[in-house]
Design a protein around this motif. Structure first.
Motif, PDB file in Angstrom:
ATOM      1  N   HIS A 299      20.002 -27.094   7.517  1.00 29.87           N
ATOM      2  CA  HIS A 299      20.034 -26.717   8.932  1.00 29.87           C
ATOM      3  C   HIS A 299      18.700 -26.963   9.630  1.00 29.87           C
ATOM      4  O   HIS A 299      18.504 -26.520  10.759  1.00 29.87           O
ATOM      5  N   GLY A 300      17.810 -27.670   8.973  1.00 27.69           N
ATOM      6  CA  GLY A 300      16.562 -28.062   9.603  1.00 27.69           C
ATOM      7  C   GLY A 300      15.366 -27.213   9.271  1.00 27.69           C
ATOM      8  O   GLY A 300      14.250 -27.500   9.730  1.00 27.69           O
ATOM      9  N   ALA A 301      15.542 -26.153   8.503  1.00 26.28           N
ATOM     10  CA  ALA A 301      14.410 -25.310   8.120  1.00 26.28           C
ATOM     11  C   ALA A 301      13.521 -26.047   7.122  1.00 26.28           C
ATOM     12  O   ALA A 301      14.008 -26.806   6.281  1.00 26.28           O
ATOM     13  N   THR A 302      12.234 -25.808   7.218  1.00 21.78           N
ATOM     14  CA  THR A 302      11.294 -26.351   6.246  1.00 21.78           C
ATOM     15  C   THR A 302      11.130 -25.349   5.106  1.00 21.78           C
ATOM     16  O   THR A 302      10.840 -24.173   5.342  1.00 21.78           O
ATOM     17  N   VAL A 303      11.341 -25.802   3.888  1.00 26.78           N
ATOM     18  CA  VAL A 303      11.255 -24.933   2.721  1.00 26.78           C
ATOM     19  C   VAL A 303      10.094 -25.397   1.853  1.00 26.78           C
ATOM     20  O   VAL A 303      10.056 -26.549   1.411  1.00 26.78           O
ATOM     21  N   THR A 304       9.131 -24.510   1.614  1.00 29.34           N
ATOM     22  CA  THR A 304       7.975 -24.820   0.775  1.00 29.34           C
ATOM     23  C   THR A 304       8.010 -23.929  -0.454  1.00 29.34           C
ATOM     24  O   THR A 304       7.915 -22.698  -0.341  1.00 29.34           O
ATOM     25  N   ARG A 305       8.180 -24.539  -1.620  1.00 26.62           N
ATOM     26  CA  ARG A 305       8.183 -23.766  -2.871  1.00 26.62           C
ATOM     27  C   ARG A 305       6.753 -23.679  -3.386  1.00 26.62           C
ATOM     28  O   ARG A 305       6.115 -24.693  -3.690  1.00 26.62           O
ATOM     29  N   HIS A 306       6.213 -22.478  -3.484  1.00 25.63           N
ATOM     30  CA  HIS A 306       4.857 -22.276  -3.984  1.00 25.63           C
ATOM     31  C   HIS A 306       4.826 -22.272  -5.506  1.00 25.63           C
ATOM     32  O   HIS A 306       3.856 -22.719  -6.118  1.00 25.63           O
ATOM     33  N   ASP A 307       5.876 -21.746  -6.105  1.00 24.68           N
ATOM     34  CA  ASP A 307       6.064 -21.708  -7.548  1.00 24.68           C
ATOM     35  C   ASP A 307       7.534 -21.365  -7.752  1.00 24.68           C
ATOM     36  O   ASP A 307       8.269 -21.188  -6.771  1.00 24.68           O
ATOM     37  N   PRO A 308       8.028 -21.267  -8.998  1.00 20.44           N
ATOM     38  CA  PRO A 308       9.459 -20.991  -9.183  1.00 20.44           C
ATOM     39  C   PRO A 308       9.931 -19.665  -8.600  1.00 20.44           C
ATOM     40  O   PRO A 308      11.133 -19.458  -8.434  1.00 20.44           O
ATOM     41  N   HIS A 309       8.993 -18.759  -8.257  1.00 18.77           N
ATOM     42  CA  HIS A 309       9.382 -17.421  -7.827  1.00 18.77           C
ATOM     43  C   HIS A 309       8.987 -17.090  -6.391  1.00 18.77           C
ATOM     44  O   HIS A 309       9.112 -15.920  -5.985  1.00 18.77           O
ATOM     45  N   SER A 310       8.526 -18.056  -5.629  1.00 24.38           N
ATOM     46  CA  SER A 310       8.175 -17.776  -4.239  1.00 24.38           C
ATOM     47  C   SER A 310       8.394 -19.003  -3.382  1.00 24.38           C
ATOM     48  O   SER A 310       8.259 -20.139  -3.850  1.00 24.38           O
ATOM     49  N   ALA A 311       8.738 -18.761  -2.131  1.00 25.13           N
ATOM     50  CA  ALA A 311       8.987 -19.850  -1.190  1.00 25.13           C
ATOM     51  C   ALA A 311       8.747 -19.357   0.224  1.00 25.13           C
ATOM     52  O   ALA A 311       8.965 -18.177   0.536  1.00 25.13           O
ATOM     53  N   THR A 312       8.288 -20.265   1.077  1.00 21.97           N
ATOM     54  CA  THR A 312       8.171 -19.987   2.506  1.00 21.97           C
ATOM     55  C   THR A 312       9.222 -20.797   3.244  1.00 21.97           C
ATOM     56  O   THR A 312       9.345 -22.011   3.025  1.00 21.97           O
ATOM     57  N   ILE A 313       9.980 -20.110   4.089  1.00 20.84           N
ATOM     58  CA  ILE A 313      11.024 -20.749   4.881  1.00 20.84           C
ATOM     59  C   ILE A 313      10.599 -20.684   6.339  1.00 20.84           C
ATOM     60  O   ILE A 313      10.459 -19.598   6.905  1.00 20.84           O
ATOM     61  N   ASP A 314      10.382 -21.850   6.922  1.00 22.27           N
ATOM     62  CA  ASP A 314      10.022 -21.935   8.339  1.00 22.27           C
ATOM     63  C   ASP A 314      11.229 -22.496   9.079  1.00 22.27           C
ATOM     64  O   ASP A 314      11.506 -23.695   9.038  1.00 22.27           O
ATOM     65  N   ALA A 315      11.968 -21.597   9.737  1.00 13.49           N
ATOM     66  CA  ALA A 315      13.188 -22.000  10.445  1.00 13.49           C
ATOM     67  C   ALA A 315      12.922 -22.306  11.908  1.00 13.49           C
ATOM     68  O   ALA A 315      13.858 -22.376  12.711  1.00 13.49           O
ATOM     69  N   GLY A 316      11.636 -22.495  12.281  1.00 12.75           N
ATOM     70  CA  GLY A 316      11.327 -22.879  13.648  1.00 12.75           C
ATOM     71  C   GLY A 316      12.081 -24.115  14.102  1.00 12.75           C
ATOM     72  O   GLY A 316      12.660 -24.132  15.195  1.00 12.75           O
ATOM     73  N   PRO A 317      12.139 -25.174  13.281  1.00 14.54           N
ATOM     74  CA  PRO A 317      12.855 -26.387  13.685  1.00 14.54           C
ATOM     75  C   PRO A 317      14.344 -26.382  13.343  1.00 14.54           C
ATOM     76  O   PRO A 317      15.006 -27.416  13.460  1.00 14.54           O
ATOM     77  N   ALA A 318      14.880 -25.242  12.936  1.00 18.99           N
ATOM     78  CA  ALA A 318      16.284 -25.195  12.496  1.00 18.99           C
ATOM     79  C   ALA A 318      17.238 -25.386  13.672  1.00 18.99           C
ATOM     80  O   ALA A 318      16.867 -25.270  14.841  1.00 18.99           O
ATOM     81  N   ASN A 319      18.500 -25.675  13.333  1.00 13.97           N
ATOM     82  CA  ASN A 319      19.549 -25.864  14.332  1.00 13.97           C
ATOM     83  C   ASN A 319      20.826 -25.182  13.868  1.00 13.97           C
ATOM     84  O   ASN A 319      21.002 -24.921  12.684  1.00 13.97           O
ATOM     85  N   GLY A 320      21.730 -24.899  14.824  1.00 13.83           N
ATOM     86  CA  GLY A 320      23.006 -24.268  14.480  1.00 13.83           C
ATOM     87  C   GLY A 320      23.874 -25.188  13.647  1.00 13.83           C
ATOM     88  O   GLY A 320      24.293 -24.842  12.553  1.00 13.83           O
TER      89      GLY A 320
END
Length: 419
Positions: free
Chosen positions: A60-81
């Protein structure tokens, strides 16, 4: 597809680190779509369901950054419906949780009806009714949920027909963007619901009553960037507690919380298992005789349906008989024929199984049918005489982080076979 080879008869002893709760992680990943600010989640379990859900929000356009197998940052600023196609949702039912956030934020979305384990219909009607109460217009077209709320959602009183965890989470997420206050009555009380509320509050939402039957949400949330740590997985903890009990062993369950699994501990103690708090979590000992105990699955704080199959495996080794009644999901006795292949004495009638303990189990070829049925067969194989081969263990990888590795470290004779 991978298989597991298990040679039974080994007593488990050692420590098991309990991972973050899968069923808490999935809605929180979906919740990231509510905001244009990044959400960092820590203590995520390293299981395939998490990978699949992250793929859905990324689609859906979100940027997903995996820091390690147990953490992630989801930036849904650019997401779409947009549309959530079937190819991305067919692997698990929890993908329907993106419906509420997408609709609330973008005013319209299309989500294919989800797939997942074959343990019952688990329809999405309660999700749909909750969103319609908030003013959404929803239709099902060719296997796709088509939802619109172009004028925005409006706060309302939502009375759930049953305390559905997923519907409670959908209503709670959508209500954070609705205009005015929303009241959810007959809400699910599971710790995973309360953890979602804590995550949403960290994101800026105003929520009261999570963990009770009545939740209040003030809408028009001003979202902010934040970080949230997922709670430990009470179902994984219960599974390893049963593993200690069924093998007559003793395990330290690091990070496990007794307050989240009080009903499970009560039932296991009635069956002859000892459980007590330790410095790092819980300690479980199964060095005594096991006694048959009757249970009925119930919504939290009752005995969880997600531990019913594992408990049935334990009861095959108990003295006497145990009556197990499943009240949450239909078709959640699909593991019974496979346990019978191992020699279990189980009589099934409608939603009740009668387990007569004491029959020795013997290794055989068995087939996993869903996530909890898979681990039930692993538990039975740990005490079965000889070799058991469990097929289709991709179900296990959906919800148990490195199960074979964790068990092997505690003394189990278990090997993953690659085809």
């Amino acid at each position: 597809m991978d298989r597991l080879r298990i040679v039974g008869g080994k007593r488990l002893e050692g420590a098991v680190t309990i991972a973050g709760a899968k069923n808490a992680s999935l809605p929180q990943i979906a919740a990231a779509l509510l905001s244009d600010q990044p959400l960092t989640l820590t203590n995520l379990p390293a299981v395939s369901d998490i990978d699949n859900m992250l793929a859905v929000v990324h689609a859906h356009g979100a940027t997903v950054t995996r820091h390690d197998p147990h953490s992630a940052t989801i930036d849904a600023g650019p997401a779409n419906g947009g549309e959530t196609p079937y190819d991305t949702v067919r692997r698990m039912r929890a993908t329907v949780l993106v419906l509420g956030p997408l609709l609330a934020r973008f005013g319209a979305t299309r989500v294919s009806l989800p797939g997942g384990c074959a343990i019952g219909a688990r329809p999405v009607d309660l999700h749909v009714k909750a969103l319609m109460a908030l003013g959404a217009r929803i239709e099902i077209e060719g296997g796709t949920i088509v939802a619109e709320a172009n004028a925005g959602l409006k706060g309302a009183r939502i009375v759930l027909g049953s305390p559905s965890v997923g519907a409670t989470e959908t209503a709670m997420m959508a209500a954070t963007r609705a205009k005015g206050e929303t009241e959810i009555v007959n809400a699910a009380r599971e710790p995973e619901v309360a953890d979602l509320a804590d995550c949403l509050i960290a994101m800026g939402a105003r929520i009261e009553g999570a963990g009770t039957h009545r939740i209040l949400i003030a809408g028009d949330t001003d979202f902010r960037a934040t970080q949230h740590q997922i709670i430990p997985d009470r179902i994984e903890a219960g599974t390893y507690a049963i593993a200690a009990a069924i093998t007559g062993g003793q395990l330290e369950l690091t990070h496990a919380r007794l307050e989240q699994m009080a009903s499970v501990a009560q039932v296991l103690e009635a069956a002859g298992v000892r459980i007590w708090p330790g410095d790092r979590g819980l300690i479980v000992s199964g060095d005594g005789a096991l006694t048959g105990v009757d249970i009925s699955t119930e919504p939290y704080p009752g005995f969880p349906t997600d531990l019913q199959a594992q408990f049935m495996a334990l009861m095959t080794q108990a003295a006497g008989a145990a009556m197990i009644r499943e009240t949450v999901f239909e078709n959640r006795f699909m593991h019974v024929p496979e346990l019978q292949r191992l020699g279990a004495n189980i009589t099934l009638q409608a939603t009740t199984a009668l387990v007569r303990g004491g029959s020795p189990l013997r290794g055989a070829q068995v087939m996993a049918t869903d996530l909890r049925a898979s681990v039930c067969l692993v538990l039975a194989a740990l005490v079965a005489e000889g070799e058991t081969i469990i097929n289709r263990v991709y179900h296990l990888d959906r919800g148990y982080e490195q199960l074979d590795v964790k068990l092997r470290r505690c003394g189990a004779d278990i090997t993953r076979l690659k085809d």
